[in-house]
Design a protein around this motif. Structure first.
Motif, PDB file in Angstrom:
ATOM      1  N   VAL A 104     -14.024  -7.239  31.466  1.00  0.00           N
ATOM      2  CA  VAL A 104     -15.272  -7.739  30.872  1.00  0.00           C
ATOM      3  C   VAL A 104     -15.615  -6.908  29.635  1.00  0.00           C
ATOM      4  O   VAL A 104     -15.937  -5.722  29.763  1.00  0.00           O
ATOM      5  N   PRO A 105     -15.584  -7.489  28.446  1.00  0.00           N
ATOM      6  CA  PRO A 105     -15.942  -6.741  27.236  1.00  0.00           C
ATOM      7  C   PRO A 105     -17.378  -6.216  27.324  1.00  0.00           C
ATOM      8  O   PRO A 105     -18.287  -6.938  27.743  1.00  0.00           O
ATOM      9  N   GLY A 106     -17.553  -4.950  26.946  1.00  0.00           N
ATOM     10  CA  GLY A 106     -18.899  -4.383  26.913  1.00  0.00           C
ATOM     11  C   GLY A 106     -19.388  -3.842  28.240  1.00  0.00           C
ATOM     12  O   GLY A 106     -20.496  -3.289  28.311  1.00  0.00           O
ATOM     13  N   LEU A 107     -18.605  -3.977  29.298  1.00  0.00           N
ATOM     14  CA  LEU A 107     -18.999  -3.480  30.617  1.00  0.00           C
ATOM     15  C   LEU A 107     -18.300  -2.151  30.894  1.00  0.00           C
ATOM     16  O   LEU A 107     -17.099  -2.015  30.683  1.00  0.00           O
ATOM     17  N   TYR A 108     -19.087  -1.185  31.374  1.00  0.00           N
ATOM     18  CA  TYR A 108     -18.568   0.130  31.738  1.00  0.00           C
ATOM     19  C   TYR A 108     -18.947   0.423  33.191  1.00  0.00           C
ATOM     20  O   TYR A 108     -19.931  -0.113  33.709  1.00  0.00           O
ATOM     21  N   LEU A 109     -18.164   1.294  33.822  1.00  0.00           N
ATOM     22  CA  LEU A 109     -18.437   1.660  35.210  1.00  0.00           C
ATOM     23  C   LEU A 109     -18.258   3.164  35.368  1.00  0.00           C
ATOM     24  O   LEU A 109     -17.320   3.750  34.812  1.00  0.00           O
ATOM     25  N   ALA A 110     -19.160   3.807  36.113  1.00  0.00           N
ATOM     26  CA  ALA A 110     -19.078   5.253  36.288  1.00  0.00           C
ATOM     27  C   ALA A 110     -19.642   5.648  37.650  1.00  0.00           C
ATOM     28  O   ALA A 110     -20.501   4.966  38.203  1.00  0.00           O
ATOM     29  N   GLY A 111     -19.129   6.759  38.159  1.00  0.00           N
ATOM     30  CA  GLY A 111     -19.651   7.286  39.422  1.00  0.00           C
ATOM     31  C   GLY A 111     -19.043   6.618  40.628  1.00  0.00           C
ATOM     32  O   GLY A 111     -17.924   6.088  40.599  1.00  0.00           O
ATOM     33  N   GLU A 112     -19.809   6.603  41.695  1.00  0.00           N
ATOM     34  CA  GLU A 112     -19.282   6.206  42.996  1.00  0.00           C
ATOM     35  C   GLU A 112     -19.084   4.704  43.165  1.00  0.00           C
ATOM     36  O   GLU A 112     -18.530   4.271  44.169  1.00  0.00           O
ATOM     37  N   ILE A 113     -19.517   3.905  42.199  1.00  0.00           N
ATOM     38  CA  ILE A 113     -19.209   2.475  42.278  1.00  0.00           C
ATOM     39  C   ILE A 113     -17.696   2.258  42.166  1.00  0.00           C
ATOM     40  O   ILE A 113     -17.168   1.253  42.621  1.00  0.00           O
ATOM     41  N   LEU A 114     -17.007   3.215  41.568  1.00  0.00           N
ATOM     42  CA  LEU A 114     -15.552   3.181  41.471  1.00  0.00           C
ATOM     43  C   LEU A 114     -14.930   3.654  42.787  1.00  0.00           C
ATOM     44  O   LEU A 114     -15.565   4.364  43.572  1.00  0.00           O
ATOM     45  N   ASP A 115     -13.689   3.279  43.018  1.00  0.00           N
ATOM     46  CA  ASP A 115     -12.980   3.697  44.229  1.00  0.00           C
ATOM     47  C   ASP A 115     -12.501   5.139  44.061  1.00  0.00           C
ATOM     48  O   ASP A 115     -11.309   5.421  43.999  1.00  0.00           O
ATOM     49  N   ILE A 116     -13.482   6.038  43.964  1.00  0.00           N
ATOM     50  CA  ILE A 116     -13.228   7.469  43.813  1.00  0.00           C
ATOM     51  C   ILE A 116     -14.139   8.202  44.789  1.00  0.00           C
ATOM     52  O   ILE A 116     -15.329   7.894  44.878  1.00  0.00           O
ATOM     53  N   ASP A 117     -13.593   9.150  45.511  1.00  0.00           N
ATOM     54  CA  ASP A 117     -14.459  10.032  46.297  1.00  0.00           C
ATOM     55  C   ASP A 117     -13.772  11.368  46.477  1.00  0.00           C
ATOM     56  O   ASP A 117     -12.550  11.464  46.549  1.00  0.00           O
ATOM     57  N   GLY A 118     -14.590  12.411  46.494  1.00  0.00           N
ATOM     58  CA  GLY A 118     -14.086  13.770  46.595  1.00  0.00           C
ATOM     59  C   GLY A 118     -14.523  14.445  47.868  1.00  0.00           C
ATOM     60  O   GLY A 118     -15.335  13.924  48.635  1.00  0.00           O
ATOM     61  N   LEU A 119     -13.996  15.646  48.071  1.00  0.00           N
ATOM     62  CA  LEU A 119     -14.398  16.456  49.212  1.00  0.00           C
ATOM     63  C   LEU A 119     -15.738  17.108  48.930  1.00  0.00           C
ATOM     64  O   LEU A 119     -16.273  17.022  47.817  1.00  0.00           O
ATOM     65  N   THR A 120     -16.301  17.757  49.939  1.00  0.00           N
ATOM     66  CA  THR A 120     -17.539  18.497  49.721  1.00  0.00           C
ATOM     67  C   THR A 120     -17.242  19.728  48.854  1.00  0.00           C
ATOM     68  O   THR A 120     -16.134  20.239  48.832  1.00  0.00           O
ATOM     69  N   GLY A 121     -18.255  20.180  48.150  1.00  0.00           N
ATOM     70  CA  GLY A 121     -18.089  21.357  47.317  1.00  0.00           C
ATOM     71  C   GLY A 121     -18.418  21.122  45.860  1.00  0.00           C
ATOM     72  O   GLY A 121     -18.109  21.948  45.006  1.00  0.00           O
ATOM     73  N   GLY A 122     -19.043  19.978  45.532  1.00  0.00           N
ATOM     74  CA  GLY A 122     -19.409  19.671  44.160  1.00  0.00           C
ATOM     75  C   GLY A 122     -18.469  18.703  43.477  1.00  0.00           C
ATOM     76  O   GLY A 122     -18.672  18.357  42.302  1.00  0.00           O
ATOM     77  N   PHE A 123     -17.454  18.223  44.184  1.00  0.00           N
ATOM     78  CA  PHE A 123     -16.431  17.382  43.559  1.00  0.00           C
ATOM     79  C   PHE A 123     -16.926  15.962  43.287  1.00  0.00           C
ATOM     80  O   PHE A 123     -16.543  15.350  42.287  1.00  0.00           O
ATOM     81  N   ASN A 124     -17.763  15.418  44.160  1.00  0.00           N
ATOM     82  CA  ASN A 124     -18.290  14.076  43.900  1.00  0.00           C
ATOM     83  C   ASN A 124     -19.220  14.067  42.694  1.00  0.00           C
ATOM     84  O   ASN A 124     -19.185  13.135  41.880  1.00  0.00           O
ATOM     85  N   PHE A 125     -20.034  15.099  42.557  1.00  0.00           N
ATOM     86  CA  PHE A 125     -20.867  15.185  41.362  1.00  0.00           C
ATOM     87  C   PHE A 125     -20.011  15.338  40.112  1.00  0.00           C
ATOM     88  O   PHE A 125     -20.306  14.749  39.072  1.00  0.00           O
ATOM     89  N   GLN A 126     -18.940  16.122  40.198  1.00  0.00           N
ATOM     90  CA  GLN A 126     -18.112  16.313  39.005  1.00  0.00           C
ATOM     91  C   GLN A 126     -17.510  15.005  38.536  1.00  0.00           C
ATOM     92  O   GLN A 126     -17.448  14.741  37.325  1.00  0.00           O
ATOM     93  N   SER A 127     -17.066  14.150  39.452  1.00  0.00           N
ATOM     94  CA  SER A 127     -16.530  12.858  39.012  1.00  0.00           C
ATOM     95  C   SER A 127     -17.622  12.007  38.388  1.00  0.00           C
ATOM     96  O   SER A 127     -17.368  11.232  37.453  1.00  0.00           O
ATOM     97  N   ALA A 128     -18.868  12.149  38.868  1.00  0.00           N
ATOM     98  CA  ALA A 128     -19.988  11.422  38.263  1.00  0.00           C
ATOM     99  C   ALA A 128     -20.257  11.913  36.845  1.00  0.00           C
ATOM    100  O   ALA A 128     -20.438  11.114  35.916  1.00  0.00           O
ATOM    101  N   TRP A 129     -20.294  13.241  36.662  1.00  0.00           N
ATOM    102  CA  TRP A 129     -20.544  13.784  35.311  1.00  0.00           C
ATOM    103  C   TRP A 129     -19.423  13.370  34.365  1.00  0.00           C
ATOM    104  O   TRP A 129     -19.673  12.958  33.227  1.00  0.00           O
ATOM    105  N   THR A 130     -18.171  13.478  34.817  1.00  0.00           N
ATOM    106  CA  THR A 130     -17.036  13.185  33.947  1.00  0.00           C
ATOM    107  C   THR A 130     -16.998  11.718  33.550  1.00  0.00           C
ATOM    108  O   THR A 130     -16.855  11.389  32.360  1.00  0.00           O
TER     109      THR A 130
END
Length: 426
Positions: free
Chosen positions: A388-414
């Motif tokens: 979809v042109p013009g559509l972006y996705l970030a954070g946990e809506i993506l099929d990404i998840d990390g372990l505890t320790g700040g990793f989920n927030f880091q993927s959100a910031w990145t």
């Protein structure tokens, strides 16, 4: 901030007022102050998950500065994040927050917190940065529909719904940053994206067992856990053997080792309705080494009662007593009286105890899911949708998840930062 009713069009609509959404909006506005940026958040409290994270302290990232090592903390999405982490990683996160007035500290285990030990510090930083950059925030507001149109030029026609009524506006670009929220997923699928079905990750184990009854609150500093299938074999999956601190709860087991194991085994456990075998090595020692230690202790402490004299000071004494009972040892038995079979049974309980997981618990209020928008449908240089042109996705809506320790927030910031770069540069 501006009233929404005065806005008919925006350059960027951010759907979701969480970590990824705010970080993207703020960075985009700081990079290009001429852009009109609107965040819509369905609840009354933006950044609510940030506020409760880390027990109210906000573990905002982890001091792992090598992208090749960092991606190993992501059961899903690590390969996709390898490139993004070369552009914005934990060191960049720390620099960003410090430049915005937040003093940080790194604890011995690598977790990074504000020196205030208060999540409110991070929330206030993001809210203030958004306001200073001219970002508009609307709470109690949901996206009712999102339609891409090419007349007269490519843009999104958006219908917003709030308590005071509905409103239409146009958006040149849209960022979906709704986390695991069902409505956000529905918006993604309405635009043609495929979803990997979301299932829980990062949870404790419901594990009723007489060996653990009455021991709630007891912790073991270092244990090794293995998942087992219905045939008593380890499944052929990455991460199904984990080591770390272990906590006995009223319902079973928790602690870092369990949470990591639940993350790697999230989908496998979901498929089995959270019923699976588990072995616990309470000492992280091989069976043979435990047997040898028990034999030596039998010789050296022959006159002592087994129940009251443990050769493993690292093991909580009440747990030692419970495992002795599980091995059918009598409380009044002396070490000298133990048979080879009894020593073998005790060694098995200590280094390879079999348990049965019968359900899951939720990890406090920090609910994390695995699953979301298929990563093959997203360009990880820009976080732009490939469909979809013009559509972006970030954070946990993506099929990404990390372990505890700040990793989920880091993927959100990145992911939020990369999306901001792309939108700001046009």
């Amino acid at each position: 901030m501006h009233k929404l009713g005065s806005i008919n069009s925006v350059d960027l609509l951010v759907v979701g007022g969480g970590a990824a959404g705010f970080f993207a909006a703020v960075n985009c506005a700081e990079l290009n102050p001429n852009l009109r940026i609107l965040i819509v958040e369905k609840s009354s409290h933006p950044l609510a998950k940030v506020l409760i994270s880390g027990g109210g302290r906000c573990n905002l990232t982890h001091a792992c500065f090598d992208p090749a090592l960092l991606v190993q903390y992501y059961p899903r999405g690590g390969a996709a994040l390898r490139g993004p982490f070369t552009r914005f990683q934990p060191r960049d996160t720390m620099t960003w927050f410090e430049a915005h007035g937040v003093r940080l500290k790194t604890e011995a285990d690598g977790r990074v917190f504000p020196v205030t030990d208060s999540s409110q510090t991070i929330v206030d930083c993001l809210l203030n940065a958004a306001e200073q950059a001219g970002v508009v925030l609307r709470t109690h507001c949901t996206v009712q529909s999102l339609t891409l149109t090419n007349e007269p030029d490519a843009h999104f026609q958006v219908v917003l719904h709030a308590a005071d009524g509905s409103q239409e506006l146009s958006a040149h670009s849209v960022l979906l940053a709704t986390g695991g929220d069902r409505l956000g997923m529905q918006l993604a699928t309405s635009l043609g994206h495929c979803l990997i079905p979301p299932v829980p990750s990062l949870f404790s184990f419901t594990l009723p067992d007489p060996r653990l009854e009455g021991l709630a609150g007891l912790s073991v500093p270092h244990a090794r856990l293995k998942l087992l299938d219905e045939n008593g074999k380890m499944p052929r999956l990455a991460g199904v053997e984990q080591e770390g601190p272990l906590l006995v709860t009223h319902w079973g087991l928790s602690g870092p080792a369990v949470l990591r194991l639940s993350a790697w085994g999230a989908r496998w456990l979901h498929e089995r309705q959270y019923h699976a075998g588990l072995t616990v090595n309470w000492l992280v020692k091989p069976l043979e080494a435990v047997q040898q230690k028990l034999r030596e202790h039998k010789t050296a402490s022959s006159r002592y009662k087994v129940d009251s004299h443990s050769p493993f000071p690292e093991l909580p004494f009440r747990l030692w007593q419970r495992l002795c009972t599980a091995a059918s040892l009598h409380p009044e038995q002396n070490w000298a009286d133990l048979s080879k079979a009894q020593l073998a049974d005790l060694a098995g309980e200590l280094s390879a105890g079999r348990y049965h997981i019968q359900g899951k618990g939720q990890f406090k209020d920090e609910f994390v899911t695995c699953g979301g928008v298929d990563l093959d449908e997203v360009d990880f240089h820009t976080l732009r949708s490939r469909l979809v042109p013009g559509l972006y996705l970030a954070g946990e809506i993506l099929d990404i998840d990390g372990l505890t320790g700040g990793f989920n927030f880091q993927s959100a910031w990145t992911t939020g930062w990369l999306a901001a770069q792309a939108v700001a540069s046009g």
